[in-house]
Design a protein around this motif. Sequence first.
Motif, PDB file in Angstrom:
ATOM      1  N   SER A   5       0.895  -1.158   0.111  1.00 44.09           N
ATOM      2  CA  SER A   5      -0.275  -0.035  -0.131  1.00 44.09           C
ATOM      3  C   SER A   5       0.768   1.155  -0.109  1.00 44.09           C
ATOM      4  CB  SER A   5      -0.956  -0.025   1.385  1.00 44.09           C
ATOM      5  OG  SER A   5      -1.799  -1.049   1.385  1.00 44.09           O
TER       6      SER A   5
ATOM      7  N   THR B 254      -5.071   6.841   2.458  1.00 46.03           N
ATOM      8  CA  THR B 254      -6.466   6.330   2.493  1.00 46.03           C
ATOM      9  C   THR B 254      -7.072   7.368   1.308  1.00 46.03           C
ATOM     10  OG1 THR B 254      -7.617   7.684   4.169  1.00 46.03           O
ATOM     11  CG2 THR B 254      -6.545   5.257   4.476  1.00 46.03           C
ATOM     12  N   THR B 255      -8.552   6.856   0.836  1.00 41.77           N
ATOM     13  CA  THR B 255      -9.288   7.823  -0.183  1.00 41.77           C
ATOM     14  C   THR B 255      -9.634   8.986   0.606  1.00 41.77           C
ATOM     15  OG1 THR B 255     -11.016   6.425   0.696  1.00 41.77           O
ATOM     16  CG2 THR B 255     -10.135   5.879  -1.500  1.00 41.77           C
ATOM     17  N   SER B 256      -9.558   9.000   1.962  1.00 45.07           N
ATOM     18  CA  SER B 256     -10.089  10.156   2.875  1.00 45.07           C
ATOM     19  C   SER B 256      -8.957  11.231   3.110  1.00 45.07           C
ATOM     20  CB  SER B 256     -10.520   9.926   4.282  1.00 45.07           C
ATOM     21  OG  SER B 256      -9.547   9.142   5.029  1.00 45.07           O
ATOM     22  N   ASN B 257      -7.667  10.800   2.932  1.00 51.13           N
ATOM     23  CA  ASN B 257      -6.628  11.587   3.028  1.00 51.13           C
ATOM     24  C   ASN B 257      -5.527  11.535   1.902  1.00 51.13           C
ATOM     25  OD1 ASN B 257      -5.359   9.261   3.425  1.00 51.13           O
ATOM     26  ND2 ASN B 257      -4.204   9.831   5.143  1.00 51.13           N
ATOM     27  N   PRO B 258      -6.028  11.613   0.692  1.00 48.12           N
ATOM     28  CA  PRO B 258      -5.153  11.516  -0.860  1.00 48.12           C
ATOM     29  C   PRO B 258      -4.121  12.620  -0.687  1.00 48.12           C
ATOM     30  CG  PRO B 258      -7.223  12.595  -1.357  1.00 48.12           C
ATOM     31  CD  PRO B 258      -7.478  12.266   0.255  1.00 48.12           C
TER      32      PRO B 258
ATOM     33  N   TYR C 141      -0.895  14.043  -3.051  1.00 46.05           N
ATOM     34  CA  TYR C 141      -0.457  13.860  -4.598  1.00 46.05           C
ATOM     35  C   TYR C 141       1.199  13.977  -4.544  1.00 46.05           C
ATOM     36  CZ  TYR C 141      -5.134  14.679  -5.493  1.00 46.05           C
ATOM     37  OH  TYR C 141      -6.733  14.740  -5.325  1.00 46.05           O
TER      38      TYR C 141
ATOM     39  N   ASN D  75      -6.221  10.342 -14.629  1.00 47.64           N
ATOM     40  CA  ASN D  75      -6.486   9.125 -13.794  1.00 47.64           C
ATOM     41  C   ASN D  75      -7.819   8.452 -14.264  1.00 47.64           C
ATOM     42  OD1 ASN D  75      -6.721   7.225 -11.380  1.00 47.64           O
ATOM     43  ND2 ASN D  75      -7.603   8.720 -10.047  1.00 47.64           N
ATOM     44  N   GLN D  76      -7.492   7.018 -14.515  1.00 46.60           N
ATOM     45  CA  GLN D  76      -8.439   6.219 -15.135  1.00 46.60           C
ATOM     46  C   GLN D  76      -9.255   6.906 -16.384  1.00 46.60           C
ATOM     47  OE1 GLN D  76     -11.237   4.759 -12.173  1.00 46.60           O
ATOM     48  NE2 GLN D  76      -9.369   3.842 -11.173  1.00 46.60           N
TER      49      GLN D  76
ATOM     50  N   TYR E  72      -7.446  15.707 -15.112  1.00 44.85           N
ATOM     51  CA  TYR E  72      -7.550  16.528 -13.876  1.00 44.85           C
ATOM     52  C   TYR E  72      -6.674  17.447 -13.840  1.00 44.85           C
ATOM     53  CZ  TYR E  72     -10.498  12.609 -11.740  1.00 44.85           C
ATOM     54  OH  TYR E  72     -11.308  11.525 -11.436  1.00 44.85           O
TER      55      TYR E  72
ATOM     56  N   THR F 140      -7.942  20.071  -6.145  1.00 46.79           N
ATOM     57  CA  THR F 140      -8.291  18.913  -7.338  1.00 46.79           C
ATOM     58  C   THR F 140      -9.677  19.297  -8.145  1.00 46.79           C
ATOM     59  OG1 THR F 140      -7.014  17.436  -6.351  1.00 46.79           O
ATOM     60  CG2 THR F 140      -8.121  16.867  -8.243  1.00 46.79           C
TER      61      THR F 140
ATOM     62  N   LYS G 227     -11.745  18.039 -11.649  1.00 49.65           N
ATOM     63  CA  LYS G 227     -12.039  17.304 -12.796  1.00 49.65           C
ATOM     64  C   LYS G 227     -12.235  18.182 -13.870  1.00 49.65           C
ATOM     65  CE  LYS G 227     -14.372  13.476 -12.095  1.00 49.65           C
ATOM     66  NZ  LYS G 227     -15.708  12.772 -12.150  1.00 49.65           N
TER      67      LYS G 227
END
Length: 780
Positions: A62, A77-81, A83, A101-102, A106, A115, A117
């Motif tokens: 991870s 985690t997704t809550s604390n991205p 960059y 991203n995918q 962005y 950030t 989109k």
Amino acid sequence: MKKYISFVLVLFTFLASAQNLRLEDIMKGNEFIGHQPDNHRWSIDGQTVLFDWNPNNEIGTSTYFWNSTLKTPQKVTTSNPIYDLDFMATQKEYDVVYYTNQGVLYSYTKSNKKTKKVIQLAERINSVDRSSNPDIIFFQQNRNVYQFNTKDFSIVQLTNFKSGKENKVSKEEDSFLKNQQAALFQFVRDEEASSKWYEEKSKSKKEKFPKEIYYDKSSLEQIKPSPDGKFVTFRLSDYPNQPSTNVENFITADGFTRQEKARAKVSTSNFSKHKFGIFNVEKDTTYYVSFSNLNGIKDAPKYYQDYENLKDKTDYETAIVMMSPVYSPDGKNAVLEIRSQDNKHRWIVQLDLTSGKITELDHQQDEAWIGGPGIPGYSFSSGTLGFIDNSTFYFQSEATGFSHLYTYNFKTKKKEALTKGNWEVREVKLANDKKSFYLTTTTTHPGNRSFYKLDIASKKMTGILTNDGNYEVEVSPDEKTLLVRYSYKNKPWELYVGANKPNSELKQITFSTTPEFKKYNWKTPEVITFKAEDGTNVYARLYQPKMENKNKAAVIFVHGAGYLQNAHNYWSTYHREYMFHNMLTDLGYTVLDIDYRASDGYGRDFRTGIYRHMGGKDLSDQLDGKKYLVQNLGIDANRVGIYGGSYGGFITLMALLTEPGEFKAGAALRSVTDWAHYNHGYTSNILNFPETDPEAYKKSSPIYFANNLQDKLLMLHGMVDDNVQFQDIVRLTQRFIELGKKDWDLAVFPVEAHGFTETYSWVDEYRRILNLFNENLLQK
């Protein structure tokens, strides 16, 4: 009977002394050692470090982060991205950076850490490039380049690539009857004139759209816009339809065997054809670059003179492959690297985008093969190549026999060496001031990776991290702090941070090794040198037992990959073998781990020492290593074993089959037995091609020497190996059967590929190797 009892007691004593190390533990690898951090990098703001880690022995790694406010690293985690700089390395000077991203575009604003989109469509967006205009970016979608204005959000398509062939109107449609109708009837002529009038009117109102570029069945690759958006370069590639090899899976969920396609075998028929195209956006035209006048492109290789059917060849022209251009900051100068597909030539040329003409700036030619740090040994790879300013670019070359850093200036038309000496530049990073470089080098020892700062004007190198070991350094965006992944011979990798100054004190931020690993007093193998038969200094790791345990038997380990280094001062990728060698010394064995000819880290001549003869100098180096053990360390010449995997397995086979009697026993793991059956990219560098240099393949392949087997041989191979395929060992086994040879065994591993993954397979494999040496090298 008394001798047998004595042998058992001695062996029991040895085993008791090694009771702290068990195969069942050390063959767990990182699960026993502790998973070490990897892929370390800085966050965009330079306040946080990120890395991949698995401290809790989960199924996979991870992403973790650490900064000066934390006592220990935390999982992202997704809550604390957070960059990182990985995808933004070319956008350091911008506050707003763009990435995908995918398949979604962005933006990220550094100043407010927000950030956004920007574009999300059904078709994926990729390959973001900055323009020389800060308000313009380029991206690709469906193999085409688009220009995106970040101020007014306008999007312009720059290219119009199409697969298939262009549908051209055939002149045959102007038939006799059609011409007759037009000649006889005014009505027909009026209809045609009306149609043309409306067509022209429609064209005058129609928005300009790029002309189609059809690439038929070719592969469209390396699409890249110039910084000003006026040109787009691309490569069209035609690859041969080579038969692939097949790998059979026997252990499957449904009980049926499953066949998978793998690589092709080495052959001249693997050569591909490539065209380098330029699309002029303003003129809406496409043209292709000619490389036929490159220096040496029509010179046949020197080895052709050894074959009557090739020595007088006059129509030779080497197949080449070209990389994408690298542009100066202002976009006005472009250089690109070109490689011959036999890897005997590398060119760096200047490209005039307007005319499509090239000017050759540097040509490196090698009768063996081009390679070395910063100069990949494969024709489809790019090396170190970048710009310092608008008129000067830098690159690496082995022109002196060691890979060093060079510059070329367009104004003076001069090439200049920034570094020199019998050592290598391993990594190069341009500093923010563009007046200096950060270098990783082998200046202090071939087995070290030291970190320096190089002043371009004075060429003065200042050592920053120069102690023994390996320093993998990432400099913070403001260049004030170093993020370092460091290891030593008996200390696995950990992460540290410190100030960017000489002899900086490093603070450790990861602690990865397990309590079980720490219980054992791991040896620090001595890195020694001995003289080869031709006078070359050969480096090796020496593991010695305690004098009271020494049994006068020795094992020589042969590392894999050929071009790889293992006699160094840092943690080995062969960590299981390192621990196994500790176990062997506890049992009284002396172990020698040799960086034989062709190993990495020692310059061009050492690297190419096996050209046209694998099993030549790389094998004689093992024999000279044995002599060193016998003459200097009191080893019994009749009690020396040898083992290794992949290329190490190959050398083990060549040792037993071409030098019978030299080694009492050998274990060959996942070994190549016939180089004509191995892959193209690796093998053709060293042995050329079976069709043009068959003698090189014959003298380098163990299968041709099977009749010489007289020492004890253990072969071990994974059945789903898609690299050195199971067929290789099966063919040699059949030879032994047909020749009536008896002193060999074959152990197969049904679920293992080239790199074993299951602990039980590792344990079984090394228990057999240990038994082989105990039964054949210890006195009875």
